[in-house]
Design a protein around this motif. Sequence first.
Motif, short mmCIF file in Angstrom:
data_model
loop_
_atom_site.label_atom_id
_atom_site.label_comp_id
_atom_site.label_asym_id
_atom_site.label_seq_id
_atom_site.Cartn_x
_atom_site.Cartn_y
_atom_site.Cartn_z
N ASP A 2 -67.82 -12.32 -10.66
CA ASP A 2 -68.73 -11.18 -10.56
C ASP A 2 -70.16 -11.68 -10.45
N ARG B 265 -68.05 -7.15 -7.80
CA ARG B 265 -67.20 -6.90 -8.96
C ARG B 265 -65.73 -6.97 -8.54
N ARG C 100 -68.69 -4.73 -16.07
CA ARG C 100 -67.80 -5.83 -15.72
C ARG C 100 -66.50 -5.69 -16.50
#
Length: 454
Positions: A273, A288, A343
């Motif tokens: 990410d 992501r 995340r």
Amino acid sequence: MKLLATALLAMWTAVVFAVTPDTPTVDGPITGPEPMHPGIRQGPEGTNFADFDYVADEYFVSGTAGPTGATYKVRMMVWRPAKPEKFSGVVVYEPTHQGGNALICQFARYGIYQRGHICITVSSQSVVLTSTTVNPANPRGIGLYLYNPERYGTLPNAPGNPLLHVNNNQANEVLAEIAWLIKSNHPTSPLNPDYHVKGLVMGGTSASSGFVRSYMGAAHNSAYRATNGGPIVDGFLVTATLGSAPVEMTDVPTIQVPTQFEVAGTNAYRRPDSDERGSASVPTNLFRIYEVPGMSHNDSRDQPAEVFPGCVGPLSRFPYGAPTFMALQHLIDWSLEGTTPPRADYIEVNAGPPRAIVFDEFGNARGGVRTPHLDVPIYRYVAPNVNVPGTLCNQTGRQERLADEVLRDLYPNAGRYVSKFNVRLMELVREGWWPREYADRYARDDIKEFTHGE
């Protein structure tokens, strides 16, 4: 991981110029001969475009594209709010899947319609026109030609000549030309003047994610840039994308959504990410990965049962649309509002040998994007399903109810289950992992499966 990121960054050497994409010609709405390929399969009552006062229109778009400037003519489907004031300003744009459907718009429609986004799909690949694979849910065949030869196959004044035609080496430029027509609010856009577009994101799943990734790989090319040299597409969403190669680098936000099906095959595609906004020497890298345990490659909850004949069941009722829309809306907010998305952990995998997903005591995968269905379980979600030759069964999942004694230990009564489920649901909503639009129909309604409608 650092070496992988460095290699991907090195591949992004965009040199852009102020080049306006060619403007294609738009004909339509097309009104016959009937029937029109619907482009999105009918879902359960209350989830379809008409339920949200949306209208669907079909257009034929023609122009020139590709290395030799050859002509093309493709189908474009548009789903939009009947009342322009309900339009959010966002277009969800996707290359049509080879099955003839817009699968991101199909899977995420319940959230898309509530938000007022417009869906547009373009048949940018020849397989969408010519496929002869028969889908049990669509006895006319999935290719547009087979579905209705009179509508899609030949011009009335020139029998035998294809009405719709495109070469695959034109696909990226076709997508760019039509995207620019829409995003720039061009006078000939079918959305102009009532629906003013503020932004456009591109998505695809499975085979159509491959079409999106092809575009992503070429997105630095001057033919795919806006007049100021910036990107035409504001963000990319690729779900259930196959293979081990990491997703292509671009200069706009990108979200990848592997399902449990893909993770079971490989996790070599993983790429770190990133929130790197870029500089003169370092390219932008906004990325992501959202791996979703319990989610299968294909949606067996909201699609007609006849799409999956003969599969080992009961087929999974995992809420496929919720994580799809969750990722899509995070992409939109990131791309157009600058809102940084959360995340997620990866699905846990034992490196082996043999390599395998790590399961909890109930048989559900650990890690990844969580849902109340896995964290307050009454089922074990299995993906992929057993392969049945000649069907899509291996793309589905199945659900196996936990043993009665296990459920009694977890939830001594229905009230305890309802309480735990709702607490976890609202935690996930606050954390950004469950969209509010799906909190009732696709979460609390599932409580009834345990409480028997109490």
